[in-house]
Motif scaffolding. Structure first.
Motif, PDB file in Angstrom:
ATOM      1  N   ARG A 129     -14.226  49.958  43.999  1.00 29.55           N
ATOM      2  CA  ARG A 129     -14.988  48.889  44.640  1.00 29.55           C
ATOM      3  C   ARG A 129     -15.323  49.307  46.069  1.00 29.55           C
ATOM      4  O   ARG A 129     -14.427  49.450  46.909  1.00 29.55           O
ATOM      5  N   LEU A 130     -16.605  49.505  46.325  1.00 29.41           N
ATOM      6  CA  LEU A 130     -17.078  50.006  47.617  1.00 29.41           C
ATOM      7  C   LEU A 130     -17.563  48.857  48.496  1.00 29.41           C
ATOM      8  O   LEU A 130     -18.071  47.844  48.004  1.00 29.41           O
ATOM      9  N   ARG A 131     -17.415  49.043  49.806  1.00 33.21           N
ATOM     10  CA  ARG A 131     -17.934  48.109  50.793  1.00 33.21           C
ATOM     11  C   ARG A 131     -18.373  48.911  52.012  1.00 33.21           C
ATOM     12  O   ARG A 131     -18.238  50.135  52.037  1.00 33.21           O
ATOM     13  N   ASP A 132     -18.890  48.231  53.013  1.00 29.21           N
ATOM     14  CA  ASP A 132     -19.463  48.954  54.147  1.00 29.21           C
ATOM     15  C   ASP A 132     -18.428  49.688  54.982  1.00 29.21           C
ATOM     16  O   ASP A 132     -18.749  50.648  55.674  1.00 29.21           O
ATOM     17  N   ASN A 133     -17.165  49.287  54.929  1.00 28.97           N
ATOM     18  CA  ASN A 133     -16.144  49.932  55.769  1.00 28.97           C
ATOM     19  C   ASN A 133     -15.016  50.572  54.975  1.00 28.97           C
ATOM     20  O   ASN A 133     -13.935  50.798  55.498  1.00 28.97           O
ATOM     21  N   GLY A 134     -15.260  50.853  53.698  1.00 34.29           N
ATOM     22  CA  GLY A 134     -14.215  51.503  52.908  1.00 34.29           C
ATOM     23  C   GLY A 134     -14.282  51.145  51.434  1.00 34.29           C
ATOM     24  O   GLY A 134     -15.340  50.804  50.905  1.00 34.29           O
ATOM     25  N   SER A 135     -13.136  51.218  50.789  1.00 35.49           N
ATOM     26  CA  SER A 135     -13.054  50.931  49.357  1.00 35.49           C
ATOM     27  C   SER A 135     -11.648  50.444  49.021  1.00 35.49           C
ATOM     28  O   SER A 135     -10.733  50.511  49.856  1.00 35.49           O
ATOM     29  N   ASN A 136     -11.480  49.980  47.801  1.00 38.70           N
ATOM     30  CA  ASN A 136     -10.159  49.511  47.379  1.00 38.70           C
ATOM     31  C   ASN A 136      -9.145  50.651  47.319  1.00 38.70           C
ATOM     32  O   ASN A 136      -7.955  50.444  47.586  1.00 38.70           O
ATOM     33  N   TRP A 137      -9.599  51.854  47.014  1.00 35.17           N
ATOM     34  CA  TRP A 137      -8.683  52.992  46.982  1.00 35.17           C
ATOM     35  C   TRP A 137      -8.221  53.378  48.380  1.00 35.17           C
ATOM     36  O   TRP A 137      -7.068  53.733  48.591  1.00 35.17           O
ATOM     37  N   GLU A 138      -9.130  53.325  49.334  1.00 32.23           N
ATOM     38  CA  GLU A 138      -8.760  53.638  50.712  1.00 32.23           C
ATOM     39  C   GLU A 138      -7.772  52.625  51.270  1.00 32.23           C
ATOM     40  O   GLU A 138      -6.906  52.972  52.079  1.00 32.23           O
ATOM     41  N   ASP A 139      -7.902  51.375  50.839  1.00 28.17           N
ATOM     42  CA  ASP A 139      -6.976  50.349  51.309  1.00 28.17           C
ATOM     43  C   ASP A 139      -5.533  50.694  50.970  1.00 28.17           C
ATOM     44  O   ASP A 139      -4.608  50.369  51.716  1.00 28.17           O
ATOM     45  N   VAL A 140      -5.351  51.368  49.831  1.00 26.98           N
ATOM     46  CA  VAL A 140      -3.998  51.702  49.375  1.00 26.98           C
ATOM     47  C   VAL A 140      -3.518  53.017  49.966  1.00 26.98           C
ATOM     48  O   VAL A 140      -2.391  53.117  50.467  1.00 26.98           O
ATOM     49  N   PHE A 141      -4.364  54.041  49.927  1.00 27.46           N
ATOM     50  CA  PHE A 141      -3.905  55.385  50.260  1.00 27.46           C
ATOM     51  C   PHE A 141      -4.220  55.828  51.685  1.00 27.46           C
ATOM     52  O   PHE A 141      -3.545  56.713  52.206  1.00 27.46           O
ATOM     53  N   ALA A 142      -5.234  55.244  52.327  1.00 22.45           N
ATOM     54  CA  ALA A 142      -5.582  55.661  53.685  1.00 22.45           C
ATOM     55  C   ALA A 142      -4.441  55.467  54.679  1.00 22.45           C
ATOM     56  O   ALA A 142      -4.235  56.320  55.557  1.00 22.45           O
ATOM     57  N   PRO A 143      -3.651  54.379  54.614  1.00 19.07           N
ATOM     58  CA  PRO A 143      -2.548  54.238  55.573  1.00 19.07           C
ATOM     59  C   PRO A 143      -1.491  55.323  55.488  1.00 19.07           C
ATOM     60  O   PRO A 143      -0.691  55.485  56.399  1.00 19.07           O
ATOM     61  N   HIS A 144      -1.514  56.120  54.386  1.00 25.53           N
ATOM     62  CA  HIS A 144      -0.502  57.165  54.216  1.00 25.53           C
ATOM     63  C   HIS A 144      -1.042  58.548  54.560  1.00 25.53           C
ATOM     64  O   HIS A 144      -0.356  59.545  54.368  1.00 25.53           O
TER      65      HIS A 144
END
Length: 202
Positions: A119-134
């Motif tokens: 699921r894409l949006r203008d400032n990221g995606s659902n995958w980034e929400d999970v893995f980007a903080p790591h």
């Protein structure tokens, strides 16, 4: 007069020890099956992954010390319980005992019918929400791939085969969605050269 009683007591203790040892061996032998058939399979997998905001659920599993581990109906969810990935089945070439003895040699792992939900949006995606903080946990020089700040990247040897994979994507900005299907891929980590991993797509 006391000697037979002492022998009798020793015999009882010995028999109890044998019984306890037998039950312990039986428990160890049945442990993978007990885990596979109970809620422990999900509890242990979530503890092993230890990624904040990521939950894993396995519908059913087949585990044995000397047999190939098999997981069916696997679902990865984010903290909103929305699916990130669903998998029909995961089968390992190595037995459970071999994987535990050497976790740096995965052998061949076949993942059938994986479905990625993006699921894409203008400032990221659902995958980034999970893995980007790591991302900061793996500090690598992007140009040379060398280790910095004491970080260490360890990639187990093995081959991961994707069979009949699909990607479902949805863009909230353009209000478009689509599906990419019939993806056959092979990720070979045994051919690592200059920190590059070979990925073949068919």
């Amino acid at each position: 007069m006391n000697r037979p009683r002492t022998v009798s007591r020793t015999g009882k203790v010995f028999r109890r020890l044998l019984l306890f040892g037998g039950l312990l061996l039986l428990l160890i032998a049945c442990l993978p099956t007990l885990v596979a058939k109970s809620r422990l399979r999900n509890t242990l997998l979530n503890d092993a992954m230890a990624v904040d905001g990521l939950k894993v659920h396995v519908g059913r599993a087949s585990l044995g010390w000397f047999s190939q581990p098999k997981f069916h109906d696997v679902v990865l969810q984010d903290d909103r319980e929305e699916p990130l990935l669903s998998v029909g089945s995961i089968v390992s070439q190595h037995s459970l005992l071999e994987l535990l003895a050497n976790n740096q040699d995965l052998g061949e792992i076949t993942i059938e019918q994986p479905k990625v939900f993006l699921r894409l949006r203008d400032n990221g995606s659902n995958w980034e929400d999970v893995f980007a903080p790591h991302d900061d946990e793996i500090a690598l020089d992007q140009e040379s791939g060398s280790e910095i700040e004491g970080a260490r990247l360890s990639i187990p040897r093995g081959t991961i085969r994707l069979v009949d994979a699909e990607i479902y994507w949805e863009d909230s900005v353009s209000h478009r969605q689509g599906r990419i299907k019939d993806i056959q891929a092979e990720l070979d980590t045994t051919r690592i050269s200059d920190n590059l991993v070979r990925l073949d797509l068919n």
